[in-house]
Design an enzyme around this catalytic site. Structure first.
Site, short mmCIF file in Angstrom:
data_model
loop_
_atom_site.label_atom_id
_atom_site.label_comp_id
_atom_site.label_asym_id
_atom_site.label_seq_id
_atom_site.Cartn_x
_atom_site.Cartn_y
_atom_site.Cartn_z
N ALA A 10 1.12 -1.72 0.18
CA ALA A 10 -0.30 0.07 -0.04
C ALA A 10 0.67 1.29 -0.12
CB ALA A 10 -1.38 -0.38 1.42
N ILE A 13 6.71 2.56 -3.12
CA ILE A 13 6.59 1.58 -4.51
C ILE A 13 6.50 -0.01 -4.53
CG2 ILE A 13 8.78 0.49 -5.43
CD1 ILE A 13 10.92 2.06 -3.43
N GLY A 14 5.55 -0.05 -3.54
CA GLY A 14 4.79 -1.56 -3.13
C GLY A 14 3.70 -1.23 -4.17
N THR A 129 17.73 -0.54 -0.43
CA THR A 129 18.55 0.44 -0.46
C THR A 129 19.67 1.19 -1.05
OG1 THR A 129 18.48 2.99 0.18
CG2 THR A 129 17.92 1.36 1.20
N ASP A 130 19.58 2.04 -1.72
CA ASP A 130 21.46 1.93 -2.49
C ASP A 130 21.87 2.87 -0.53
OD1 ASP A 130 20.50 4.42 -2.55
OD2 ASP A 130 21.68 4.79 -4.30
N GLU A 131 21.48 2.98 0.05
CA GLU A 131 22.02 3.89 1.29
C GLU A 131 23.12 2.97 2.05
OE1 GLU A 131 18.92 7.01 2.74
OE2 GLU A 131 18.31 6.98 0.59
N TYR A 154 17.76 4.77 9.41
CA TYR A 154 17.29 3.95 8.84
C TYR A 154 18.15 3.53 7.49
CZ TYR A 154 15.40 3.65 3.58
OH TYR A 154 15.18 2.94 2.77
N LYS A 158 17.97 -0.88 7.44
CA LYS A 158 17.60 -1.85 6.14
C LYS A 158 19.06 -2.96 5.99
CE LYS A 158 15.06 -1.79 3.12
NZ LYS A 158 14.33 -1.93 2.74
P1 NAD Z 1 6.13 4.00 2.22
O1 NAD Z 1 6.58 4.19 2.98
O2 NAD Z 1 5.85 4.60 1.26
O3 NAD Z 1 5.52 2.75 2.48
C1 NAD Z 1 5.91 1.86 2.75
C2 NAD Z 1 4.75 0.66 3.15
O4 NAD Z 1 4.92 -0.42 4.12
C3 NAD Z 1 3.74 1.00 3.62
O5 NAD Z 1 2.64 1.10 2.98
C4 NAD Z 1 3.01 1.15 5.30
O6 NAD Z 1 1.77 0.91 6.08
C5 NAD Z 1 4.05 -0.44 4.90
N1 NAD Z 1 4.68 -1.02 6.46
C6 NAD Z 1 4.82 0.22 7.24
N2 NAD Z 1 5.84 -0.23 8.76
C7 NAD Z 1 4.60 -1.59 8.71
C8 NAD Z 1 4.59 -2.90 9.35
N3 NAD Z 1 5.76 -3.19 10.89
N4 NAD Z 1 4.11 -4.38 9.06
C9 NAD Z 1 3.62 -4.11 7.82
N5 NAD Z 1 3.09 -2.89 6.92
C10 NAD Z 1 3.71 -1.83 7.38
O7 NAD Z 1 8.33 3.17 1.10
P2 NAD Z 1 8.43 3.04 -0.38
O8 NAD Z 1 9.62 4.32 -0.37
O9 NAD Z 1 7.35 2.45 -0.95
O10 NAD Z 1 9.86 2.26 0.32
C11 NAD Z 1 9.48 0.59 -0.60
C12 NAD Z 1 10.70 0.26 -0.19
O11 NAD Z 1 11.55 0.09 -1.13
C13 NAD Z 1 10.92 0.05 1.30
O12 NAD Z 1 12.09 -1.18 2.08
C14 NAD Z 1 12.20 0.49 1.19
O13 NAD Z 1 13.68 0.91 2.30
C15 NAD Z 1 12.80 0.80 -0.15
N6 NAD Z 1 13.46 1.48 -1.20
C16 NAD Z 1 13.17 2.59 -1.37
C17 NAD Z 1 13.04 4.04 -1.69
C18 NAD Z 1 12.82 5.03 -2.46
O14 NAD Z 1 13.40 6.24 -3.05
N7 NAD Z 1 11.37 5.56 -1.41
C19 NAD Z 1 14.45 3.72 -2.83
C20 NAD Z 1 15.41 1.60 -3.01
C21 NAD Z 1 14.34 1.58 -1.50
P1 TYD Z 2 14.66 11.98 0.28
O1 TYD Z 2 13.48 12.51 -0.19
O2 TYD Z 2 14.21 12.87 1.41
O3 TYD Z 2 15.74 10.86 0.45
P2 TYD Z 2 16.47 10.28 0.55
O4 TYD Z 2 17.02 11.09 2.08
O5 TYD Z 2 15.84 9.35 0.89
O6 TYD Z 2 17.96 10.44 -0.16
O7 TYD Z 2 15.78 13.81 0.44
C1 TYD Z 2 16.66 13.36 -0.84
C2 TYD Z 2 17.40 14.48 -0.91
O8 TYD Z 2 16.44 16.13 -0.31
C3 TYD Z 2 18.04 14.22 0.49
O9 TYD Z 2 19.74 14.75 0.19
C4 TYD Z 2 17.96 15.44 1.65
C5 TYD Z 2 17.14 16.49 0.41
N1 TYD Z 2 15.48 17.27 1.07
C6 TYD Z 2 16.01 18.05 1.38
O10 TYD Z 2 16.78 19.47 1.01
N2 TYD Z 2 14.58 19.03 1.62
C7 TYD Z 2 13.66 18.10 2.02
O11 TYD Z 2 12.98 19.05 2.91
C8 TYD Z 2 13.67 16.90 1.91
C9 TYD Z 2 12.62 16.64 2.13
C10 TYD Z 2 14.95 16.20 1.38
#
Ligand code: NAD
Ligand code: TYD
Length: 348
Positions: A10, A13-14, A129-131, A154, A158
């Site tokens: 939900a 990315i999911g 994540t690449d982080e 975070y 991960k």
């Molecule tokens: P998001 O925060 O948008 O969504 C996370 C989802 O997980 C939500 O639907 C939330 O309800 C669910 N969730 C959280 N805690 C839970 C729990 N205890 N039990 C069941 N469900 C739970 O995250 P996203 O940005 O879609 O990221 C999804 C995955 O991809 C994560 O594992 C994240 O580390 C990874 N990822 C994200 C990015 C990015 O740019 N957003 C990049 C690389 C990897």
């Molecule tokens: P973010 O979207 O939080 O992703 P991540 O920290 O996982 O890379 O942030 C992307 C970049 O933008 C990061 O270098 C932090 C910066 N940032 C701001 O400058 N202002 C903001 O309000 C936010 C949320 C992020």
């Protein structure tokens, strides 16, 4: 019919991964396991909720009993695990939530899959994540053999979950695969992350909080291209392997925000330069990683994946989606979001 659990379906990315799998694989029964935290939103999946090969189960992945009861009640072929606490700033104010969901939750799922899953034909796919690799200087890119060096709570959580997944492969011969992806952009992203937060603020003529000097660099990939990479890796990746996913698309934060302001001026009919006046430099994030960049050549050469969309095109589509979906943005920014925003940004 293969039962595939997608956790976190939900979320941002999911929801794209669930939609892709439900629409493409009618011989899979997709079970979206999510406990609907602030980041989970069933509105993200309205278009597929009536599909016969889709089911939503509200469940917290840290709840061992509930997870085991689900896994033991059906034959689970595979798991694609995305559920997580995903925002770096929140991990700085509340690290324990990240340990619970990202580390403990992942181990609960690994145990359930080990006991009840199809460990001969299925697999456990961990989305990461690449982080986990830490930060880069001006040169170089992360490869699959870059040592782990996480800097934020975070990324530490991960990294820890990645290690557990690898350990289950070594110790229990569990079929696993891991991918580490760079920053995603696209529709349905919660507006705590850079791009939707800035779009929301530009629309509302609010300051655009750029951390530090705005010089940090991120590699941006369109979320649907991340979903297509997950599809390829899930079906063709080698057990025990890690694959890096990236967009080959690095942006300095301030350049990205300026580009966004230009496009928003055009789309909102504002004078050129009007939105950029909202840019406000604020106190930097603690431990702010300077640069992420991904070498995705293993995925490209071994499995034939590459991004489908050029950044300009994906970025415009993304902005259009937020402008066309006012109601979605209004709903997710009411209530608790206001308190979050105040805590994070007032007097920063
Ligand atoms: P998001 O925060 O948008 O969504 C996370 C989802 O997980 C939500 O639907 C939330 O309800 C669910 N969730 C959280 N805690 C839970 C729990 N205890 N039990 C069941 N469900 C739970 O995250 P996203 O940005 O879609 O990221 C999804 C995955 O991809 C994560 O594992 C994240 O580390 C990874 N990822 C994200 C990015 C990015 O740019 N957003 C990049 C690389 C990897
Ligand atoms: P973010 O979207 O939080 O992703 P991540 O920290 O996982 O890379 O942030 C992307 C970049 O933008 C990061 O270098 C932090 C910066 N940032 C701001 O400058 N202002 C903001 O309000 C936010 C949320 C992020």
């Amino acid at each position: 019919m293969k039962n595939i659990i997608i956790t976190g379906g939900a979320g941002f990315i999911g929801s794209h991964v669930v939609r892709r799998f439900v629409n493409r694989y009618t011989d899979y029964h997709i079970i979206n396991l999510d406990n609907l935290t602030y980041a989970g939103n069933l509105e993200n999946l309205r278009d597929i909720e009536g599909c016969s090969n889709y089911e939503f189960v509200k469940c917290d992945i840290t709840d061992t009993k509930a997870v085991e009861s689900l896994f033991s009640s059906k034959e689970i072929h595979s798991v694609i695990h995305l559920a997580a606490e995903s925002h770096v700033d929140r991990s700085i104010t509340n690290p324990i939530d990240f340990v619970m969901t990202n580390v403990v939750g992942t181990v609960v799922l690994l145990n359930a899959f080990k006991s009840f899953g199809n460990v001969t034909q299925g697999r456990f796919y961990h989305v990461s994540t690449d982080e986990v690799y830490g930060t880069l200087g001006d040169e170089g890119k992360f490869t699959e053999s870059t040592p782990y060096d996480p800097n934020s709570p975070y990324s530490a959580s991960k990294a820890s979950s990645d290690h557990f997944v690898r350990a289950y492969h070594e110790t229990f011969k569990m079929p696993i695969v891991i991918s580490n992806c760079s920053n995603n952009y696209g529709s349905h992203q919660f507006p705590e992350k850079l791009i939707p937060l800035m779009i929301h603020n530009i629309k509302n003529n609010k300051p655009l909080p750029v951390y530090g000097k705005g010089e940090n660099i991120r590699d941006w990939l369109w979320v649907n291209d991340h979903a297509s990479a997950i599809d390829v890796i899930f079906h063709k990746g080698k057990n025990g392997n890690t694959y890096n996913i990236g967009g080959n698309n690095e942006w300095k934060n301030i350049d990205l925000v300026n580009k966004l302001c230009e496009i928003m001026d055009r789309k909102l009919g504002r004078n050129n330069g009007e939105s950029a006046k909202l840019i406000t430099y604020v106190t930097d994030r603690a431990g702010h990683d300077f640069r992420y960049a991904i070498d995705a050549s293993k995925l490209e050469l071994e499995l034939g994946w590459s991004p489908s969309v050029a950044f300009d095109q994906g970025f415009e589509k993304t902005i259009d989606w937020y402008l066309e979906n006012n109601e979605w943005l209004d709903n997710v920014t009411s209530g608790n979001y206001q308190a979050y925003y105040q805590n994070m940004y007032t007097n920063r």
